[in-house]
Structure formats: structure tokens, C-alpha cells
Design an enzyme around this catalytic site. Structure first.
Site, mmCIF file in Angstrom:
data_model
loop_
_atom_site.group_PDB
_atom_site.id
_atom_site.type_symbol
_atom_site.label_atom_id
_atom_site.label_comp_id
_atom_site.label_asym_id
_atom_site.label_seq_id
_atom_site.Cartn_x
_atom_site.Cartn_y
_atom_site.Cartn_z
ATOM 1 N N ARG A 103 0.888 33.466 33.449
ATOM 2 C CA ARG A 103 1.931 34.126 34.303
ATOM 3 C C ARG A 103 2.997 33.315 34.964
ATOM 4 N NH1 ARG A 103 4.062 34.513 39.023
ATOM 5 N NH2 ARG A 103 2.243 34.120 40.069
ATOM 6 N N ASP A 104 2.564 32.699 36.103
ATOM 7 C CA ASP A 104 3.424 31.841 36.832
ATOM 8 C C ASP A 104 4.130 30.521 35.947
ATOM 9 O OD1 ASP A 104 5.034 31.143 39.049
ATOM 10 O OD2 ASP A 104 3.544 30.675 40.351
ATOM 11 N N HIS A 121 -1.896 30.293 46.939
ATOM 12 C CA HIS A 121 -1.457 29.954 45.596
ATOM 13 C C HIS A 121 -0.469 28.718 45.780
ATOM 14 C CE1 HIS A 121 1.013 31.219 42.081
ATOM 15 N NE2 HIS A 121 2.109 30.778 42.747
ATOM 16 N N CYS A 150 9.641 22.568 38.534
ATOM 17 C CA CYS A 150 10.961 22.942 39.199
ATOM 18 C C CYS A 150 12.119 22.412 38.803
ATOM 19 C CB CYS A 150 10.653 22.795 40.710
ATOM 20 S SG CYS A 150 12.334 23.270 41.589
ATOM 21 N N ASN A 177 2.860 24.987 39.400
ATOM 22 C CA ASN A 177 1.862 25.315 40.353
ATOM 23 C C ASN A 177 0.991 23.696 40.454
ATOM 24 O OD1 ASN A 177 2.062 27.878 38.525
ATOM 25 N ND2 ASN A 177 1.523 28.239 40.642
ATOM 26 N N HIS A 212 2.189 25.369 44.977
ATOM 27 C CA HIS A 212 3.020 24.896 43.902
ATOM 28 C C HIS A 212 2.941 23.227 44.349
ATOM 29 C CE1 HIS A 212 5.071 27.821 41.666
ATOM 30 N NE2 HIS A 212 4.273 28.540 42.543
HETATM 31 ZN ZN ZN Z 1 4.040 30.840 42.095
#
Ligand code: ZN
Length: 311
Positions: free
Chosen positions: A15-16, A212, A245, A254, A214
């Protein structure tokens, strides 16, 4: 029954990770990834997000992935939903866990989902009402994920009181628990400890168990260690840290699942994950996304020689 030393890793790469990159991973490869991760012992996988396909074509096959993941025994199948419509689809698909993100920064919320905090809380209430109509054995777990909890690229600092206010509102609206997300990779260990302690003391120890994180500024694992000492038992991570990023070259998205498992296992925590098997899962992702950078120190350096676990 889970051991009290058990730390749950939720794989959010499908997902992420995938939502942050342009390449669309074929459905077949995603299924293979999910099956292999579960086979390595990953207990929970966020397989996608129920968002309109025109917004995120990378995740358009989420319903099929939920169906696939539901065939795997003992796997918790999680999805993200932005609104009631998404929750309806998630419930129809049969997901075990649904997370709705609510951005602590209202500017971010308006920009991302075009909704104020009050409007988002209304949406949460509508989802809770929908879940209430379901038979108890079919009810998914419903989590409110507070995103940009450690700072926002638009608003900068987000106050502790704001986070607490939102956490209360989410619990009042009927969420089963809240989670904190360092969406922007701003968190530091100190910040983690302060915010986790503050939120837990306000809404109850058992109502905040997951983070969660990163790794944008390289502090992902340091933040995990800080959180472990303060009662956090679930961490999101993505295989190969995919979705790095674009504004921070070299930084993974993540925290990297492989590095996280290596660290937790070596600290004597139980993750249920076989690290050797997990390293092989990487090959599936690499093959399906040849253009993407996969991150992770352990996969690059290899396992240390000899026995070292629990020493
Ligand atoms: Zn995230």
C-alpha cells in the site's frame, strides 16, 4: 495466544510503498509478494487502499488482493480507506482491519482529502455505524490513523494538544484504537516518547499500540527502540523500504521490514518472521519493479557470520 514479547510487524509495502511510486506492479506479482511475506511469517499485511482508481491506479486491484490474502491462513488482512465509500468496499471485500487516516494538520487534510477535521470525524462516525450493522464475527477492526502526527511539511510543528484532541475525537466516534503516523519522517526518539506517553495517558494504554514510521531522516529504527520501551507493540514497515522520498535522495520510504525484523529478533523480541525467508521475498519485488531502488542495510551487507541471536 501471543507471547508478551511479541512485536507485530505490519507489512505496508503493497500500500504505502506502491502508492508512492509510479510503476504499477502487476497483480500477479503483488499476490506472489503477499503470499511469500505471509509464508515468511509476516502476521499482518496492508494489501492496498480503497481509493478511486483514477487517483491511484497503482492500487486499483485492492479488492482482488484482499480476496487473495483472505485465502492465506492466520494472516490479518488490512486496508486503508479514505472515506465511507472506501469502507463500504473494504467491508464488501472482507478485510479484517480498516484504517482511516486523519491528518493532524488541517491544512494537510484539506489538501489531501479536501475535508476539515470535523468532516473527517463525521465520516468516521458513518463508518462506525456501518460496522455496527454487521454480525459480530464479521466486524473488521477499525483504526483511526493520525497522520502528520510528528510534524507537517505544510504547517510544520503539530501541537501535542492537537494530537490528543484528535485521538479523543476518534475514540469517541467509535474507533477501536488510534495509531500515530510519522508521515513526513520528522519524528525523533524524544518526540516519539513524549507523544506516545501523552496520548496513552489520555486515551488509555491499550488504545494506542501501533506506530507508522518513515525513515526519511534515518531515525526510523531509533524511533522503534524508543517506542518499544513505552508500550508500542505494532510497527508498520515496508519490504525494501520502497517508495523513498523524492526530496530526500537515498532515504527509504517506510522503515525497511528486513532491517526491523533483524533488529527485533536480535533484541530477543518475537516477530514470528523467518529473516532468511523474508530476504528471499525481496527477489519477487525486485523482479517486478526493476526500475525501483530497494533499500535496506541488512540485505546489502548480509547476515552476520555465526550465531548471535539472543546473546
Ligand atoms: Zn506512510
Amino acid at each position: 495466544m501471543k507471547n508478551k514479547n511479541f512485536i507485530e510487524i505490519s507489512e505496508v509495502g503493497p500500500r504505502d510503498g506502491l502508492q508512492s511510486i509510479k510503476t504499477i506492479m502487476p497483480l500477479k506479482a503483488k499476490k506472489k509478494w503477499i503470499s511469500a511475506a505471509a509464508d515468511a511469517g509476516v502476521p499482518e499485511i496492508e494489501v492496498g487502499s480503497f481509493v478511486p482508481a483514477q487517483l491511484l491506479p497503482q492500487l486499483a486491484d485492492t479488492a482482488e488482493l484482499v480476496a487473495h490474502a483472505l485465502t492465506i491462513p492466520n494472516l490479518t488482512v488490512a486496508v486503508l480507506v479514505p472515506n465511507l465509500k472506501g469502507a463500504e468496499n473494504a467491508i464488501k471485500a472482507g478485510a479484517h482491519k480498516i484504517t482511516i487516516p486523519l491528518s493532524a494538520s488541517e491544512t494537510h487534510s484539506l489538501k489531501n482529502v479536501n475535508r476539515t477535521h470535523a468532516q473527517m470525524i463525521e465520516e468516521v462516525k458513518n463508518i462506525v455505524a456501518l460496522i455496527k450493522t454487521m454480525p459480530s464475527d464479521k466486524k473488521p477492526k477499525f483504526e483511526g490513523g493520525i497522520s502528520t502526527a510528528f510534524g507537517c511539511t505544510l504547517e510544520g510543528k503539530v501541537s501535542k494538544s492537537k494530537i490528543i484532541e484528535i485521538a479523543y475525537a476518534l475514540m469517541d466516534a467509535g474507533c477501536n484504537e488510534v495509531g500515530l503516523s510519522d508521515t513526513t519522517g520528522y519524528a525523533t526518539p524524544n518526540h516519539i516518547i513524549k507523544l506516545v506517553k501523552a496520548v496513552k495517558s489520555e486515551i488509555g494504554e491499550q488504545n494506542l499500540t501501533g506506530l507508522h514510521l518513515h525513515n526519511t531522516r534515518g531515525l526510523g529504527l531509533a524511533n522503534v527502540v524508543a517506542a518499544l520501551d513505552h508500550g508500542i507493540t505494532t510497527f508498520d514497515a515496508s519490504l525494501g523500504g520502497i517508495g523513498g522520498c523524492p526530496f530526500a535522495p537515498g532515504a527509504s520510504g517506510n522503515i525497511v521490514t528486513e532491517d526491523l525484523v533483524f533488529m527485533l529478533n536480535s533484541m530477543g523480541y518475537e516477530t514470528g518472521i523467518d529473516i532468511e525467508k523474508l530476504l528471499h521475498v525481496r527477489e519477487i519485488v525486485k523482479e517486478a519493479l526493476p526500475e525501483e531502488t530497494l533499500y535496506g542495510f541488512l540485505p546489502e551487507a548480509g547476515m552476520p557470520k555465526g550465531e548471535y541471536y539472543g546473546e
